[in-house]
Design an enzyme around this catalytic site. Structure first.
Site, mmCIF file in Angstrom:
data_model
loop_
_atom_site.group_PDB
_atom_site.id
_atom_site.type_symbol
_atom_site.label_atom_id
_atom_site.label_comp_id
_atom_site.label_asym_id
_atom_site.label_seq_id
_atom_site.Cartn_x
_atom_site.Cartn_y
_atom_site.Cartn_z
ATOM 1 C CG ASP A 120 -2.293 0.567 0.927
ATOM 2 O OD1 ASP A 120 -2.373 1.791 0.713
ATOM 3 O OD2 ASP A 120 -3.288 -0.193 0.901
ATOM 4 C CG HIS A 133 -5.408 3.775 0.905
ATOM 5 N ND1 HIS A 133 -4.971 2.498 0.638
ATOM 6 C CD2 HIS A 133 -6.712 3.809 0.522
ATOM 7 C CE1 HIS A 133 -5.953 1.796 0.112
ATOM 8 N NE2 HIS A 133 -7.025 2.577 0.027
ATOM 9 C CG ASN A 150 -14.354 1.603 -3.587
ATOM 10 O OD1 ASN A 150 -14.679 0.533 -3.086
ATOM 11 N ND2 ASN A 150 -13.346 2.332 -3.145
ATOM 12 C CB SER A 162 -9.437 0.400 0.476
ATOM 13 O OG SER A 162 -8.889 0.633 -0.789
#
Length: 458
Positions: free
Chosen positions: A94, A134, A232, A297
């Site tokens: 990530d 994130h 998404n 996520s």
């Protein structure tokens, strides 16, 4: 290819204020002009819809645990009676995991940077304000320790440990391309002892580079479970993209608090394996503090945490049997199983850890080796496969190189600058209905005014 297709939380600090009325009290409605009543109704509807699209909001540590509805609703608290994930390493590929936040104290035990612009520890958040946060949001949902018995973010597998592989995507990308970063990160995770890899990112294409063939095959051959987010709709991903399309990967779709498929915070596709919460999530921020956010996520690390629990409780099981436990113990949802919306159903962490599930000899999510033998042989080494055109794109246009992006929390201004799918699914019918109601109301006002004039002349 593989087949697959309570209690309300308290309002977080900084969130909208709640309107409270004493029990038994009734407000007496005041008389209002019909046109004003219509305007009031329209405004109330707009506010209600907008509130569902507000992005991450700040929360206090003593509120966070109350907001984590999935710990009980999806069987994590019950599974902890057997294991909390100790001894299992989960790699989070990530934007960097800040291991200094109190909720992750002692959780991050190793890291690397594959971007060329991060820190060697993998703990420097990379990207703009939202992207940089994130990785830490994802890691806290997966293996957060909390800040006390009843405060802070407690992850799905709170005794598992994290390996952080930081990647830089989009505008933050340095000298190393995103595809190369992912391939290197996967290999590094395997070589450093990860038995689970979490990938809350998407390439937004059905296909993937050949370098991923080798890296993912390397992981599968070393008995590693790879978990990927479906994507998404609210961020423009209506159909799952790589790595969620790669055979053998456990792909995670998102549902709302009621267990229904999320319109904005999920996507669909035949590669979906299981569904988990993707709305009203919480996360720890780099540097401290908390947020509420949405997206697959966040659903992916919940499933990665469940995988870690299974691996800790059943260390003798190979990756295919671990995945089999996750999908076969899922609670069916939405009719056909598996489906392109829910996969095999809603995650049940407790059942995945404790239920009796028959042994399997192959990965239930497919075999990448078989896919390579069938599909790659038809591709010329000198001609890369074109990227899948975006919906509405010109199929004759030259292919644009895919851009790998983290699956981001939904931005508030998407309500005012919506994606085409949101425009056609919500704004167009809303505008037509609102226009019709306005005409009806104006007509009613005209009729009423005419009636009163007629009476005044009598």
């Amino acid at each position: 290819m593989r087949r697959s297709a309570a209690r309300q939380p308290r309002v977080a600090a900084g969130g909208p204020a709640a309107s409270v009325r004493p029990r038994g009290a009734r407000a007496r409605p005041a008389r209002t002009h019909p046109a004003r009543r219509l305007a009031s109704v329209a405004a109330a509807a707009a506010i209600a819809i907008a509130s569902t699209l507000v992005p991450a909001t700040a929360a206090r540590a003593d509120q966070v645990r109350d907001l984590e509805y999935w710990l009980n609703d999806y069987g994590f608290a019950q599974a902890w009676n057997t294991t909390r994930g100790a001894g299992v390493k989960v790699a989070v590929i990530d934007t960097g995991v800040d291991g200094s936040v109190p909720d992750l104290a002692g959780a991050v035990v190793g890291g690397t940077d594959v971007s060329g612009v991060g820190a060697a520890s993998g703990q420097k958040p990379l990207g703009d304000a939202e992207s940089a946060n994130h990785g830490t949001w994802v890691a806290s949902l997966l293996a957060g320790r909390g800040t006390g018995p009843d405060s802070g973010v407690l992850g799905a597998a709170p005794d598992a440990t994290i390996l952080s592989a930081s990647v830089a995507l989009g505008k933050a990308m340095g000298p190393v391309g995103s595809d190369e970063q992912i391939a290197e990160a996967v290999r590094w995770a395997v070589d450093n002892g990860a038995s689970v890899i979490n990938m809350s990112l998407t390439r937004n294409t059905l296909d993937w580079p050949t370098s991923w063939d080798e890296a993912f095959q390397y992981a599968f051959s070393h008995d590693v479970v790879i978990v990927a987010a479906a994507g998404n709709r609210g961020s423009g991903t209506s159909e799952v993209g790589a790595p969620a399309t790669i055979p053998g990967v456990l792909t995670v779709a998102g549902v709302d608090r009621a267990g229904k498929a999320s319109f904005d915070a999920s996507a669909q596709g035949i590669t979906i394996g299981v569904s988990a919460p993707s709305e009203q999530l919480v996360g720890a921020n780099p540097g401290g503090g908390y947020v509420q956010w949405a997206g697959t996520s966040g659903a992916a690390p919940l499933v990665s945490g469940a995988v870690a629990l299974v691996r800790a409780a059943h260390p003798e099981l190979k990756a295919p049997d671990v995945i089999e436990r996750i999908i076969r113990t899922a609670k069916p949802a939405g009719g056909t199983v598996p489906s392109p919306i829910y996969g095999y159903g809603l995650l049940d962490a407790a059942a995945a850890v404790t239920a009796s599930v028959p042994h399997v000899t192959a990965n239930p999510m497919g075999d990448l080796g078989d896919w390579i033998r069938i599909h790659r042989r038809a591709e010329s080494p000198s001609t890369p496969a074109p990227s899948t055109p975006a919906p509405g794109g010109d199929p004759q246009a030259a292919p644009v190189p895919a851009k790998l992006t983290p699956e981001r929390a939904l931005p508030w201004n998407r309500f005012f600058w919506p994606q085409w799918s949101v425009l056609t699914a919500f704004w167009l019918p809303f505008g037509l209905i609102a226009g019709f109601l306005a005409l009806v109301a104006l007509g009613g006002v005209g009729v009423w005014s005419h009636f009163r004039r007629m009476r005044s002349k009598e």
